[in-house]
Design a protein around this motif. Structure first.
Motif, PDB file in Angstrom:
ATOM      1  N   VAL A 212      46.284  50.203  49.328  1.00  0.00           N
ATOM      2  CA  VAL A 212      46.932  49.397  48.284  1.00  0.00           C
ATOM      3  C   VAL A 212      46.847  47.919  48.644  1.00  0.00           C
ATOM      4  CG1 VAL A 212      49.097  48.915  47.083  1.00  0.00           C
ATOM      5  CG2 VAL A 212      48.477  51.272  47.645  1.00  0.00           C
ATOM      6  N   GLU A 213      47.102  47.596  49.906  1.00  0.00           N
ATOM      7  CA  GLU A 213      47.059  46.206  50.346  1.00  0.00           C
ATOM      8  C   GLU A 213      45.641  45.650  50.266  1.00  0.00           C
ATOM      9  OE1 GLU A 213      47.757  43.566  54.403  1.00  0.00           O
ATOM     10  OE2 GLU A 213      48.751  45.515  54.206  1.00  0.00           O
ATOM     11  N   ALA A 214      44.649  46.454  50.661  1.00  0.00           N
ATOM     12  CA  ALA A 214      43.258  45.980  50.645  1.00  0.00           C
ATOM     13  C   ALA A 214      42.789  45.706  49.219  1.00  0.00           C
ATOM     14  CB  ALA A 214      42.341  47.006  51.317  1.00  0.00           C
ATOM     15  N   VAL A 215      43.087  46.623  48.296  1.00  0.00           N
ATOM     16  CA  VAL A 215      42.661  46.441  46.913  1.00  0.00           C
ATOM     17  C   VAL A 215      43.409  45.279  46.277  1.00  0.00           C
ATOM     18  CG1 VAL A 215      42.579  47.509  44.630  1.00  0.00           C
ATOM     19  CG2 VAL A 215      41.960  48.848  46.647  1.00  0.00           C
ATOM     20  N   THR A 216      44.701  45.165  46.561  1.00  0.00           N
ATOM     21  CA  THR A 216      45.488  44.051  46.025  1.00  0.00           C
ATOM     22  C   THR A 216      44.913  42.724  46.476  1.00  0.00           C
ATOM     23  OG1 THR A 216      47.507  45.383  45.976  1.00  0.00           O
ATOM     24  CG2 THR A 216      47.775  42.993  45.961  1.00  0.00           C
ATOM     25  N   TYR A 217      44.648  42.617  47.768  1.00  0.00           N
ATOM     26  CA  TYR A 217      44.130  41.353  48.314  1.00  0.00           C
ATOM     27  C   TYR A 217      42.760  41.027  47.717  1.00  0.00           C
ATOM     28  CZ  TYR A 217      42.793  37.735  51.615  1.00  0.00           C
ATOM     29  OH  TYR A 217      42.392  36.537  52.158  1.00  0.00           O
ATOM     30  N   PHE A 218      41.886  42.007  47.682  1.00  0.00           N
ATOM     31  CA  PHE A 218      40.537  41.777  47.180  1.00  0.00           C
ATOM     32  C   PHE A 218      40.567  41.402  45.703  1.00  0.00           C
ATOM     33  CE2 PHE A 218      36.510  42.897  45.300  1.00  0.00           C
ATOM     34  CZ  PHE A 218      35.587  42.411  46.217  1.00  0.00           C
ATOM     35  N   ALA A 219      41.334  42.140  44.918  1.00  0.00           N
ATOM     36  CA  ALA A 219      41.388  41.866  43.478  1.00  0.00           C
ATOM     37  C   ALA A 219      41.971  40.486  43.205  1.00  0.00           C
ATOM     38  CB  ALA A 219      42.218  42.932  42.782  1.00  0.00           C
ATOM     39  N   ASP A 220      42.959  40.101  43.965  1.00  0.00           N
ATOM     40  CA  ASP A 220      43.598  38.797  43.811  1.00  0.00           C
ATOM     41  C   ASP A 220      42.650  37.680  44.227  1.00  0.00           C
ATOM     42  OD1 ASP A 220      45.070  36.447  44.213  1.00  0.00           O
ATOM     43  OD2 ASP A 220      46.761  37.443  45.161  1.00  0.00           O
ATOM     44  N   HIS A 221      42.169  37.694  45.448  1.00  0.00           N
ATOM     45  CA  HIS A 221      41.419  36.580  46.011  1.00  0.00           C
ATOM     46  C   HIS A 221      39.955  36.560  45.594  1.00  0.00           C
ATOM     47  CE1 HIS A 221      44.508  35.023  48.871  1.00  0.00           C
ATOM     48  NE2 HIS A 221      44.990  36.243  48.690  1.00  0.00           N
ATOM     49  N   HIS A 222      39.351  37.709  45.386  1.00  0.00           N
ATOM     50  CA  HIS A 222      37.916  37.758  45.118  1.00  0.00           C
ATOM     51  C   HIS A 222      37.574  37.995  43.645  1.00  0.00           C
ATOM     52  CE1 HIS A 222      36.853  37.652  49.398  1.00  0.00           C
ATOM     53  NE2 HIS A 222      37.931  38.376  49.563  1.00  0.00           N
ATOM     54  N   LEU A 223      38.381  38.803  42.967  1.00  0.00           N
ATOM     55  CA  LEU A 223      38.139  39.034  41.546  1.00  0.00           C
ATOM     56  C   LEU A 223      38.982  38.119  40.669  1.00  0.00           C
ATOM     57  CD1 LEU A 223      37.978  42.948  41.432  1.00  0.00           C
ATOM     58  CD2 LEU A 223      36.090  41.318  41.644  1.00  0.00           C
ATOM     59  N   GLY A 224      39.943  37.405  41.271  1.00  0.00           N
ATOM     60  CA  GLY A 224      40.760  36.456  40.519  1.00  0.00           C
ATOM     61  C   GLY A 224      41.821  37.101  39.664  1.00  0.00           C
ATOM     62  N   LYS A 225      42.282  38.286  40.053  1.00  0.00           N
ATOM     63  CA  LYS A 225      43.222  39.032  39.222  1.00  0.00           C
ATOM     64  C   LYS A 225      44.679  38.749  39.587  1.00  0.00           C
ATOM     65  CE  LYS A 225      40.218  40.930  36.680  1.00  0.00           C
ATOM     66  NZ  LYS A 225      40.156  40.472  35.285  1.00  0.00           N
ATOM     67  N   GLY A 226      45.529  38.831  38.553  1.00  0.00           N
ATOM     68  CA  GLY A 226      46.963  38.902  38.776  1.00  0.00           C
ATOM     69  C   GLY A 226      47.309  40.368  38.909  1.00  0.00           C
ATOM     70  N   VAL A 227      47.659  40.784  40.109  1.00  0.00           N
ATOM     71  CA  VAL A 227      47.849  42.209  40.390  1.00  0.00           C
ATOM     72  C   VAL A 227      49.323  42.582  40.254  1.00  0.00           C
ATOM     73  CG1 VAL A 227      47.584  44.042  42.107  1.00  0.00           C
ATOM     74  CG2 VAL A 227      45.873  42.223  41.942  1.00  0.00           C
ATOM     75  N   VAL A 228      49.589  43.636  39.505  1.00  0.00           N
ATOM     76  CA  VAL A 228      50.926  44.201  39.393  1.00  0.00           C
ATOM     77  C   VAL A 228      50.844  45.678  39.750  1.00  0.00           C
ATOM     78  CG1 VAL A 228      52.810  44.811  37.833  1.00  0.00           C
ATOM     79  CG2 VAL A 228      51.738  42.559  37.667  1.00  0.00           C
ATOM     80  N   ILE A 229      51.699  46.110  40.665  1.00  0.00           N
ATOM     81  CA  ILE A 229      51.730  47.524  41.043  1.00  0.00           C
ATOM     82  C   ILE A 229      52.675  48.249  40.091  1.00  0.00           C
ATOM     83  CG2 ILE A 229      52.316  49.168  42.859  1.00  0.00           C
ATOM     84  CD1 ILE A 229      51.500  47.031  44.884  1.00  0.00           C
ATOM     85  N   ALA A 230      52.145  49.240  39.403  1.00  0.00           N
ATOM     86  CA  ALA A 230      52.904  49.980  38.392  1.00  0.00           C
ATOM     87  C   ALA A 230      53.159  51.402  38.871  1.00  0.00           C
ATOM     88  CB  ALA A 230      52.135  50.000  37.076  1.00  0.00           C
TER      89      ALA A 230
END
Length: 795
Positions: A212-230
């Motif tokens: 969860v942490e790896a995908v959150t970090y990658f999506a945020d910093h590399h894909l430019g996403k605002g990540v929300v855990i649902a």
């Protein structure tokens, strides 16, 4: 290129990416090791990548609308993507359809080179992928059958996720291996993936926290996403909340109480929602998709009372039967037709008859009165309390949805803040549901209590850094056009805040003030803001007024002042990092061109557009493009024309980049400039870049005293091209005049042979050309037309 060669080229790129960890200069993180050990924007190979798994490649299964665009966005981030579908032909066709989409899913034409295609019979290829994303049709049995094959083909430790918008994530993973389930989660991208900020992550009880942490970090910093855990609830957060309000509205439409035009007027910018409001949005999303998601909610919600909230009116079901499903079918709630005279006309659906009628303009006086209120909270509060049709509508639709949101939030989200983020990031709301409750004075649940849910830690401190810096440190200095803000750690920021951040005398004054303050008391300066757009350029209204009054000395002073400001940025005592996002056109582009470095948001639309209003760039922009063209010439070359031709076309055709990487292609950004994928981290990345430059022992560059120019070897072919375009009817007389003046500057003046000039000589040439053009009647007509319509005039 044959298919085998394409595959070989792709595998070479994947191998190169794996060795170098290269990510096309996305971001600013520096690796403590030298050489080829850089990991994508966050760490080093051989190091723990800040304790997180490194993601270097992705496989996307399903080349439909979403799958192909997800692959394209990974490619935008510099990550090789493998796109598979039922057959290799289907995958290629899906990629072809994606390439034809508007708006463009890719940053540059070269981005597509990072995507390879294949069929599900080649599923063994996913073994090389760090992350496998399933994005096939929304049917449980099909997804589970494919995931069973993925489980057998994948490499242990690789991430697997589903892009489902509502199928239970836990159910999809039933029967899979232990390693699969530990690395499994839902990743709900919103359409279009490049442009919509939101990514809902849905882990299961078995998903590893590290994943969860790896995908959150990658999506945020590399894909430019605002990540929300649902939570793994029906349709997660966004679609659940949004569609509750949509059903309420559709039922009011069915009753005949309001017209479609009235509702779109009341549910758009007036209450802080996108211009597409309700029905234009539904047409774009697809009414059949709407029905599918609503049926899913109706079937899966555990509470009978809640299920009754999600039932479509009969007229919508009839629309779907008649294939009136929106934009893709050419008809939905709106329909565009051609009139007898060939003009385009938009018709509106009559829900009672399912026939189309001419569109009408709603008359809602309270909306007109509220339009003068710039604070969205105050505007919504006033409209909601109104004793008219607008107030009644909002109390009948908005209030029940806010009540419902407060009730279900504990079941679908980990905090009210997350619900607000989802609706802002995924649906373009300026205020989320709980922010709306606060704005209108509505209780946040029973007896005013906030939902009792688990609060996650606050957002990272580098998100919206400028906003938090102002709250923490206040404003150093301010005028109507801009402010100076202490970002901390010895970095000062010049923040523009005029309308559309247009550049006027106040802005120029604050740029100079910022440079003086930074030189005296700070280590570096950032020029940027957290508005939608960096700047729409110089205030041409002021220019037009002075020109119409023939105050030529005043116009001359305005141009000189702007040139002095951009040159002061270039030769500042401290490093100046310019941080554009959104529009950075005209004079704003000239500011970008004169920073020591640029840290640009990926979605930056940069361009010298002055030719569109009958002018040429005169704030140093033309000078800088000439100087950069000279720097691009191979050592010893005397062929000035190719680089000058590219720069001439960029200015003459008023080209605006489609992204920050595209701005590098057009020459507005340099190879030393960098890109931030997540807009909300832009100022933080610019600050980090500024501190890095200061730590390197920054010294201002030496003035350019000898810029090579081509003289008549450049001027003659440029003028010939202009003449041929004019003869062919591709450009007007006034276009040709602008082109000849631009060509003269880019040649270094009327020189008989190649020579050298100083920066000041080029600045003088561009200022003289600008002054002569602004006095032209046709230029003034172009400026007037652009101010009135927002569109260029060809005259």
């Amino acid at each position: 290129m044959a298919e085998a060669e394409r595959r070989e080229d792709f595998e070479r790129r994947v191998h190169l990416f794996s060795i170098t960890g290269r990510n096309d200069r996305r971001g600013t993180s520096e690796c403590p090791k030298a050489g080829p050990d850089r990991a994508p924007r966050g760490g080093c190979r051989g190091s723990p990548y800040n304790g997180r798994m490194v993601i270097r490649s992705v496989a996307v299964l399903g080349a439909g609308t979403m799958g192909a665009q997800i692959g394209a966005h990974f490619a935008n981030a510099g990550v090789p993507a493998l796109l598979l579908d039922v057959t290799a032909d289907a995958a290629r066709d899906g990629l072809k359809r994606a390439r034809a989409l508007k708006p463009d899913p890719s940053f540059t034409p070269d981005s597509w080179k990072l995507i390879a295609t294949g069929g599900f019979d080649e599923l063994a290829r996913v073994k090389a992928s760090d992350w496998i994303i399933e994005a096939v049709v929304e049917q449980l049995d099909i997804k589970r059958g494919l995931l069973e094959k993925v489980d057998a083909a994948r490499r242990p430790g690789s991430i697997v996720s589903s892009n489902t918008s509502g199928i239970p994530i836990t159910t999809l993973a039933e029967g899979r291996s232990d390693d699969f389930r530990r690395h499994w989660l839902g990743t709900h991208f919103f359409n279009p993936p490049r442009y919509l900020h939101l990514l809902e992550l849905i882990p299961t009880a078995e998903t590893s926290k590290d994943i969860v942490e790896a995908v959150t970090y990658f999506a945020d910093h590399h894909l430019g996403k605002g990540v929300v855990i649902a939570k793994d609830s029906p349709n997660f957060i966004g679609n659940h909340i949004a569609l509750h309000g949509v059903v309420k509205i559709l039922k009011l439409v069915e009753s005949g109480a309001y017209t479609i035009e009235e509702i779109d007027a009341m549910t758009g910018p007036a209450i802080g929602r996108p211009k597409s409001a309700t029905f234009r949005t539904l047409d774009l999303a697809g009414i059949d998709i709407l029905a599918h998601v609503i049926r899913n909610l109706h079937e899966r919600l555990p509470d009978e009372e809640a299920r009754r909230e999600f039932v479509l009116p009969q007229f919508v079901e009839r629309m779907i039967e008649r294939k009136m499903v929106g934009e893709k079918a050419g008809q939905g709630f709106y329909k565009r037709v051609k009139t007898a005279d060939g003009e385009s006309e938009i018709l509106t659906l009559d829900p009672a008859t399912l026939e189309y009628r001419p569109r009408t303009s709603p008359r809602l006086s309270s909306l007109e009165a509220a339009s003068t209120t710039t604070d969205v909270r105050e505007r919504v509060k006033t409209l909601y309390a109104g004793k008219d049709r607008v107030g009644e509508f909002l109390r009948d639709t908005l209030a029940p949805t806010l009540d419902y949101t407060a009730k279900v939030t504990p079941d679908i989200a980990y905090s009210p803040d997350d619900v607000d983020r989802v609706m802002r990031w995924g649906f373009g709301w300026e205020l989320g549901p709980f922010e709306l409750m606060d704005a209108i004075g509505m209780a946040r649940g029973p007896e005013g209590a906030a939902p009792q849910v688990h609060e996650l830690p606050p957002a990272a401190p580098d998100l919206q850094l400028l906003k938090s810096a102002k709250q923490r440190n206040g404003v150093v200095r301010k005028n109507p056009g801009a402010s100076l803000v202490d970002l901390g750690d010895g970095v000062l920021c010049v923040e523009f805040h005029s309308k559309m951040n247009a550049i006027g005398g106040d802005t120029i004054q604050m740029l100079h003030a910022g440079l003086r303050e930074a030189s005296a008391n700070f280590a570096a300066l950032v020029v940027g803001n957290e508005g939608e757009h960096f700047s729409a350029g110089a205030n041409i209204m002021l220019l037009l007024l002075e020109a119409q009054e023939e105050n030529w000395d005043e116009v001359d002073l305005m141009v000189r002042a702007f040139q002095n400001a951009t040159m002061a940025l270039r030769y500042a005592d401290v490093p100046v990092i310019v941080a554009p996002a959104g529009l950075a056109i005209g004079g704003a582009c000239e500011i970008v061109l004169h920073g020591d470095r640029v840290q640009a948001a990926a979605e930056s639309y940069v361009g010298l557009v002055e030719a569109g209003v009958g002018l040429i760039p005169a704030g140093g922009g033309t000078k800088e493009m000439v100087a950069r063209a000279a720097e691009q010439m191979p050592p010893g070359s005397t062929d000035f024309l190719p680089p000058i031709q590219r720069a001439f076309e960029a200015i003459g055709f008023a080209k605006v980049s489609a992204s920050a990487p595209d701005a590098q292609r057009l020459g507005y950004l340099r190879p030393t400039d960098a890109v931030t994928m997540n807009r909300e981290r832009l100022i933080a990345d610019a600050k980090a870049r500024a501190l890095q430059r200061a730590a390197e022992g920054y010294q201002p560059p030496a003035p350019r005293m000898t810029i090579p120019v081509g003289g008549d070897t450049v001027l003659a072919p440029l003028k010939l091209g202009i003449h041929l375009a004019w003869r062919a009817g591709r450009i007007s007389d006034h276009d040709a005049l602008i082109g000849r003046k631009l060509a003269t500057i880019m040649a270094g003046g009327s020189l008989p042979h190649p020579s050298t000039v100083t920066e000041q000589e080029l600045l003088d040439l561009e200022r003289e050309a600008f002054l002569s053009l602004v006095g032209e009647r046709k230029t003034q007509e172009r400026i007037q037309h652009t101010l009135k319509t927002g569109k260029p005039l060809r005259n």
